[in-house]
Design a protein around this motif. Structure first.
Motif, mmCIF file in Angstrom:
data_model
loop_
_atom_site.group_PDB
_atom_site.id
_atom_site.type_symbol
_atom_site.label_atom_id
_atom_site.label_comp_id
_atom_site.label_asym_id
_atom_site.label_seq_id
_atom_site.Cartn_x
_atom_site.Cartn_y
_atom_site.Cartn_z
ATOM 1 N N HIS A 143 -31.791 -67.029 5.427
ATOM 2 C CA HIS A 143 -32.261 -68.057 4.545
ATOM 3 C C HIS A 143 -31.177 -68.602 3.467
ATOM 4 O O HIS A 143 -31.120 -69.770 3.454
ATOM 5 N N TYR A 164 -35.394 -73.674 5.221
ATOM 6 C CA TYR A 164 -34.733 -72.859 4.381
ATOM 7 C C TYR A 164 -34.076 -73.618 3.179
ATOM 8 O O TYR A 164 -33.166 -74.029 3.518
ATOM 9 N N ARG A 172 -39.240 -60.313 5.903
ATOM 10 C CA ARG A 172 -39.806 -60.837 7.194
ATOM 11 C C ARG A 172 -40.941 -59.930 7.482
ATOM 12 O O ARG A 172 -42.072 -60.640 7.769
ATOM 13 N N GLY A 174 -29.753 -55.628 4.068
ATOM 14 C CA GLY A 174 -30.453 -55.255 5.217
ATOM 15 C C GLY A 174 -31.149 -56.177 6.038
ATOM 16 O O GLY A 174 -31.483 -57.215 5.413
ATOM 17 N N GLY A 185 -33.956 -58.717 7.507
ATOM 18 C CA GLY A 185 -35.223 -59.223 6.933
ATOM 19 C C GLY A 185 -35.004 -59.545 5.248
ATOM 20 O O GLY A 185 -36.194 -59.830 4.728
#
Ligand code: ADP
Ligand code: MG
Length: 478
Positions: free
Chosen positions: A187, A142, A341, A180, A182
């Motif tokens: 990351h 990441y 995601r 929110g 994802g």
């Protein structure tokens, strides 16, 4: 088939399952068949060469971990790769991998590559019992480099970047990133940590999930080791703590965190936190802790717009070395607007399906895959596309559909877009409201009713709606 191999493989699967996402597990591990177990070598049959490569590239660590646990340190894996499925019951033609002698087999160390991002579930050293490790627990995949910038994340990304250049020194301390599921909080947290680690190798950067922090604290209380716990955290130069919403209602944890926070802050150590909602909405958090959170900078991550989604997909397929036609990329970006995601999940399933069925990746396959895995996308258009189409039709800007304007023609356009969102997507009323500048579900209900009423009473209006519908349909059948 040797029954031992089945048992051993099932045990491996149990271990693997706990460490990767469900969709990934289904996609990459369900299709595998154990073939034999001989001299600590487990042979598994995989559906294609591509499958073999993907497993080796992405899951070699988790496979190794499982083998080690089930077969011991001498456990080895061999693949039997199906080259030709065979017809009418004849056995498939397979090739053995690795095709060198097994002793030459050493799994590729891809730990440092950016390829494992999607399924990384924490450090692999599960067998290390030591509670506090001086390792940063950062996921090296990441990075800022592969965190695509868009309007949705510009502030958070640049604040993160600034913090990484001067940890503890900017006024962004603490840096609070919220958004929110994802949308890239984790990351970004790791990217900050990795960047700092790279520039300042001597700094002790620590990434920790709030759950882990809570569990460590509970253990420390049980074992009478609160001092050790606190001392450990007081050594940290950069503390990245993920998902602090889990602190809510946990008074004792908050207290110790408050103490650690103050100490770190006073000594100019950098604190980065993430949360799934804005600090003001963090329920069950003590006021004094909340007020600390607001000392620095709070930056949010929004849903990415269409262009950003395209860029994210392109970046992903490039780094994975896969090829996907442009129209399919666009289709995915239009269809999956829930979170990143999910977008990645769909992409990976698509690649897997293509490989499994030996098909080209094309629109047809993409549609099929989407139908099967993303429950809230039945229809082929997303809210974004509806907003774009409606605003083009009325010569407005998409943003006008989301802002507060009460001008009549804008209100109508907004209501039409809501109406189609309800009609053509499976988003909940709440989610639709969210996509229209955070309106609530009753506004959406009202919009749908108004449009229905207007269509009943005004044939011109009805024609306009039909026109827009046609435009949407063109996209739907592509
Ligand atoms: P969160 O912690 O907010 O739930 P994650 O950080 O786990 O979300 O992100 C989910 C997935 O989406 C990850 O695989 C991440 O790499 C990817 N992702 C999120 N935002 C971006 C971005 N801006 N560019 C590229 N990939 C992203
Ligand atoms: Mg996260």
């Amino acid at each position: 088939m040797n029954p031992d191999s089945r048992t051993a493989w099932n045990e491996c699967l149990q271990i693997i399952k706990e460490r990767i996402g469900e969709q990934t597990f289904k996609t990459w591990f369900k299709p595998i068949e154990p073939v034999k177990l001989e001299d600590d070598i487990l042979t598994i049959q995989v559906p294609s060469q591509f499958f073999y490569e993907w497993l080796e590239e992405h899951y070699v660590h988790v496979l190794k971990l499982a083998l080690n646990a089930v077969l011991g340190p001498n456990g080895k894996l061999e693949y039997s790769v199906i080259v030709d499925k065979g017809t009418n019951g004849s056995l498939p033609y397979t090739v053995k991998y690795p095709n060198k002698s097994p002793s030459a087999y050493a799994p590729k160390e891809r730990y440092g590559s950016r390829r494992q991002a999607a399924d990384y579930k924490g450090p692999f050293k599960v067998d290390v019992v030591q509670e506090y490790q001086l390792e940063s627990q950062l996921n090296p995949t990441y990075l800022f480099d592969n965190f695509i910038e868009g309007d949705c994340n510009r502030l958070a990304r640049s604040a993160g970047y600034a913090v990484a250049q001067k940890p503890g020194i900017t006024s962004f301390n603490p840096l609070m990133i919220y958004g929110g599921v994802g949308l890239g909080k984790t990351h970004l947290g790791h990217a900050i940590g990795n960047d700092i680690k790279q520039q300042f190798p001597d700094k002790f950067v620590l990434y920790v999930s709030s759950e882990k922090f809570i569990n460590q604290f509970i253990k420390a209380v049980q074992n009478n080791e609160i001092q050790e716990f606190t001392n450990f955290y007081l050594q940290v130069d950069v503390l990245i703590i993920d998902d602090v919403q889990f602190f809510s209602g946990k008074e004792k944890t908050q207290e110790i965190f408050f103490h650690i926070f103050n100490h770190l802050h006073q000594t100019s150590r950098q604190i980065v936190m993430t949360s799934d909602c804005a600090p003001r909405n963090l329920k069950g958090l003590q006021e004094r802790l909340l007020s600390r959170f607001k000392w620095g900078l709070t930056a949010d991550l929004q849903l990415p717009d269409f262009e950003t989604r395209i860029a994210i997909i392109n970046n992903k397929i490039e780094s994975e070395g896969i090829e996907i036609p442009g129209d399919v990329v666009e289709y995915l970006a239009y269809s999956v607007d829930t979170n990143i995601r999910e977008l990645e999940g769909v992409l990976i399933s698509l690649v897997a399906q293509a490989s499994l069925n030996r098909k080209e990746i094309d629109l047809e396959l993409a549609k099929q895959v989407l139908k099967n895995i993303v429950t809230d996308i039945e229809t082929e258009v997303g809210i974004d596309y509806i907003q774009k189409t409606v605003s083009e039709y009325y010569k407005l800007k998409v943003d006008q559909l989301k802002d507060k304007t009460r001008k009549k023609e804008i209100v109508i356009a907004r209501q039409i877009a809501m109406y189609f969102s309800k009609e053509y997507t499976n988003h909940s009323l709440k989610s639709i409201g969210y996509h229209f500048g955070g309106r609530d579900h009753s506004t959406v209900i009202h919009a749908v009713q108004s449009i229905n009423d207007l269509m009943d009473t005004n044939s011109n209006f009805k024609n306009s709606v039909e026109d827009i519908k046609k435009k949407l349909k063109i996209r739907a059948v592509y």
